[in-house]
Design a protein around this motif. Structure first.
Motif, short mmCIF file in Angstrom:
data_model
loop_
_atom_site.label_atom_id
_atom_site.label_comp_id
_atom_site.label_asym_id
_atom_site.label_seq_id
_atom_site.Cartn_x
_atom_site.Cartn_y
_atom_site.Cartn_z
N GLU A 69 13.51 -2.33 -3.88
CA GLU A 69 12.49 -3.36 -3.68
C GLU A 69 11.64 -3.04 -2.46
O GLU A 69 12.17 -2.68 -1.41
N ILE A 70 10.32 -3.19 -2.61
CA ILE A 70 9.40 -3.13 -1.48
C ILE A 70 8.69 -4.47 -1.41
O ILE A 70 7.96 -4.86 -2.32
N MET A 71 8.92 -5.20 -0.31
CA MET A 71 8.35 -6.54 -0.18
C MET A 71 6.87 -6.47 0.20
O MET A 71 6.37 -5.45 0.69
N GLU A 72 6.19 -7.59 0.02
CA GLU A 72 4.75 -7.68 0.20
C GLU A 72 4.32 -7.30 1.62
O GLU A 72 5.02 -7.52 2.59
N GLY A 73 3.11 -6.71 1.69
CA GLY A 73 2.51 -6.38 2.97
C GLY A 73 2.97 -5.07 3.58
O GLY A 73 2.49 -4.69 4.65
N SER A 74 3.86 -4.37 2.95
CA SER A 74 4.35 -3.10 3.49
C SER A 74 3.31 -2.00 3.27
O SER A 74 2.61 -1.97 2.26
N VAL A 75 3.23 -1.09 4.25
CA VAL A 75 2.30 0.04 4.18
C VAL A 75 3.12 1.32 4.34
O VAL A 75 3.77 1.52 5.37
N THR A 122 0.85 -1.19 0.00
CA THR A 122 0.00 0.00 0.00
C THR A 122 0.88 1.24 0.00
O THR A 122 1.75 1.39 0.87
N LEU A 123 0.66 2.11 -0.98
CA LEU A 123 1.38 3.37 -1.09
C LEU A 123 0.37 4.50 -1.01
O LEU A 123 -0.45 4.68 -1.91
N ASN A 124 0.44 5.29 0.07
CA ASN A 124 -0.49 6.40 0.27
C ASN A 124 0.26 7.71 0.05
O ASN A 124 0.99 8.19 0.92
N ALA A 125 0.09 8.27 -1.13
CA ALA A 125 0.78 9.51 -1.49
C ALA A 125 -0.11 10.73 -1.31
O ALA A 125 0.21 11.81 -1.82
N SER A 126 -1.21 10.59 -0.58
CA SER A 126 -2.09 11.73 -0.36
C SER A 126 -1.49 12.72 0.62
O SER A 126 -1.86 13.90 0.63
#
Length: 391
Positions: free
Chosen positions: A195-201, A180-184
Motif C-alpha cells: 500500500e502507498i497512502m495518499e500524498g506520497s512522492v 506521484t511515481l516518477n520512474a524516469s
C-alpha cells in the motif's frame, strides 16, 4: 544439481546483519541474494554458514554439489558458467573463488587439485555493509527485469501521477491512490498486497515488497527498498529495510540499512554527511575499530530487533548491533553493541529475558512465532558480543 550458497570471507565484514542470517539472506535490490540465485537456477538452495545458524538454515549436501560464494550476485554469464561446471572445476575472480563443483566433504576441499576457470566479466558483489545501499540502485534495476520480464503489470490507477509509466510494475492486490511515481530515474516495483497512502512522492529506483506500506505524504528518492511487511514514512533516501521493520513517521533516514524487526521512533533522524564533508568511517567487527568506507554519504547500519525511541539522533556512520534499545536526548555513540539499553548518557546491558519478552510480542503482532531456533540464535549473539558491552 544441488546448489549450496556459502558465506565466504565477507561474512564478518557484513556484521551485524550476518549475526542473524547467512550472507545469502541479505536483501539488496528487490530480492534477497538467495532469492536471486534460486530465480536464475530455477531450484532451491541451502547454505553453509555459522554453526549456531544451521538449525534455522540447514545445509542439504548431496554426493555432487556446486558451492557458490553468496557475496556474488548472479547474472546471465556467471550463471551459465556455473551450470556448465564439471567435477573439480572452480570459477575464480581476482583470486577469490566464486563457485566450484565438488564431491568432497567441505573440510576436504583442496583448490590446488581443481581446474581454475577465470571469470573476467563484471558482476555485483556484497562485501561490506555499505555495499547494501551503495549498490542497491544496480541490484534493483537487475531484479526489476528479472521479476517483470514477460509479466503483466496491474493497471496504474487514474488518480496516480505516473511519470514514465512503462517503467512501473504493480503486483496484484497493491493499493495506491493520489500519489506521484516518477520512474524516469529508475524503475518502480510495487509488490503484492502492498500500500502507498495518499500524498506520497516516490522517485525510482524504488521497490515496495509484499505486504509493505508507505505512509501518508512520504518522500522517497535514491534507490530505496522497503522489504516485506515493512513500513516507511517521512523522508527516506537510498536505504534498504530487510523486512518486518518500521520507520513509519516523520524524520530522515538516508544511506542506511535496517535489518528485520527494527523500529525507528517518530521524528528520529540520521546524519548521512559529516559537517566537514570528510570520508565516513564505520565500526568494523573484524578490526574492532573504525574503518574507512571511501564514502562521503553513509548513515545508519542497524541489526535485527533493534529499536529507538522518539526524536533519536544518529550521527553519520553509526553501527547499531542486534537487539538494542536506544532512547533519550543527544547523540548516542556511533557504535552501539548488541543487547545495549540506553542512549547518549550511557548504556547498560539489555538482558535477554527482557529483550525476548519484547521480541515475542513484536513478532506475534505479525503472526510469527518467536521459536526456540530464533531464541538460540539471539542467545548466541548475546554471548558473542559480550566483550563490546560494559556489563
Amino acid at each position: 544439481m544441488n546448489y549450496i550458497l556459502f558465506d565466504g570471507p565477507a561474512r564478518n565484514a557484513l556484521l551485524p546483519f550476518t549475526f542473524t542470517r547467512p550472507v545469502a539472506d541479505i536483501r539488496v535490490g528487490i530480492l534477497t541474494i538467495r532469492e536471486k540465485w534460486e530465480k536464475y537456477l530455477q531450484t532451491t538452495t541451502t547454505s553453509v554458514t555459522e554453526q549456531y545458524l544451521s538449525m534455522k538454515y540447514p545445509m542439504v549436501e548431496m554426493p555432487e554439489n556446486i558451492m557458490i560464494n553468496a557475496s556474488y550476485l548472479p547474472n546471465d554469464i556467471l550463471v551459465e558458467m556455473i551450470k556448465n561446471l564439471e567435477q573439480n572445476q572452480a570459477i575464480f575472480k581476482d583470486d577469490q573463488v566464486i563457485a566450484f563443483f565438488t564431491t568432497d566433504d567441505q573440510e576436504d576441499v583442496d583448490f590446488d587439485t581443481y581446474e581454475a576457470i577465470e571469470f573476467d566479466q563484471d558482476c555485483l558483489t556484497i562485501e561490506h555493509t555499505w555495499d547494501i545501499f551503495q549498490k542497491n540502485d544496480a541490484a534493483l534495476r537487475e531484479d526489476f527485469i528479472l521479476l517483470t520480464q514477460g509479466e503483466q503489470s496491474e493497471r496504474i490507477p487514474k488518480s496516480v501521477n505516473a511519470i514514465n509509466p512503462e517503467n512501473i510494475f504493480i503486483e496484484e492486490g497493491a493499493s495506491l491512490e493520489f500519489v506521484t511515481l516518477n520512474a524516469s530515474t529508475g524503475p518502480i516495483y510495487i509488490g503484492r498486497n502492498s500500500e502507498i497512502m495518499e500524498g506520497s512522492v516516490i522517485r525510482g529506483p524504488f521497490a515496495l515488497c509484499e505486504g509493505a506500506q508507505v505512509k501518508l505524504g512520504t518522500k522517497v528518492y535514491g534507490a530505496t527498498t522497503v522489504g516485506p511487511h515493512s513500513r516507511i514514512g517521512g523522508e527516506v533516501n537510498n536505504s534498504v529495510l530487510f523486512g518486518y521493520s518500521n520507520k513509519g513517521h516523520d524524520g530522515f533516514l538516508g544511506n542506511s540499512v535496517l535489518g528485520e524487526w527494527c523500529n525507528i521512533g517518530a521524528d528520529s533522524n540520521n546524519s548521512n554527511l559529516k559537517n566537514n564533508y570528510e570520508e565516513v568511517k564505520l565500526w568494523s567487527y573484524e578490526t574492532e575499530g573504525f574503518a574507512k568506507t571511501g564514502l562521503q554519504f553513509c548513515g545508519l547500519m542497524m541489526g535485527d530487533h533493534s529499536k529507538c525511541g522518539i526524536n533519536t539522533m544518529f550521527n553519520t556512520g553509526t553501527v547499531v548491533g542486534v537487539s538494542t534499545n536506544i532512547f533519550g536526548s543527544g547523540f548516542p555513540r556511533n557504535f552501539v553493541p548488541s543487547f545495549s539499553w540506553g542512549g547518549a548518557s550511557g548504556f547498560s546491558t539489555y538482558l535477554t529475558k527482557k529483550a525476548f519478552e519484547t521480541t515475542r510480542i513484536v513478532m506475534a503482532r505479525r503472526g510469527i512465532e518467536f521459536d526456540d531456533k530464533e531464541q538460540y540464535i539471539l542467545e548466541h549473539v548475546f554471548e558473542e558480543t559480550r566483550k563490546w558491552r560494559k556489563d
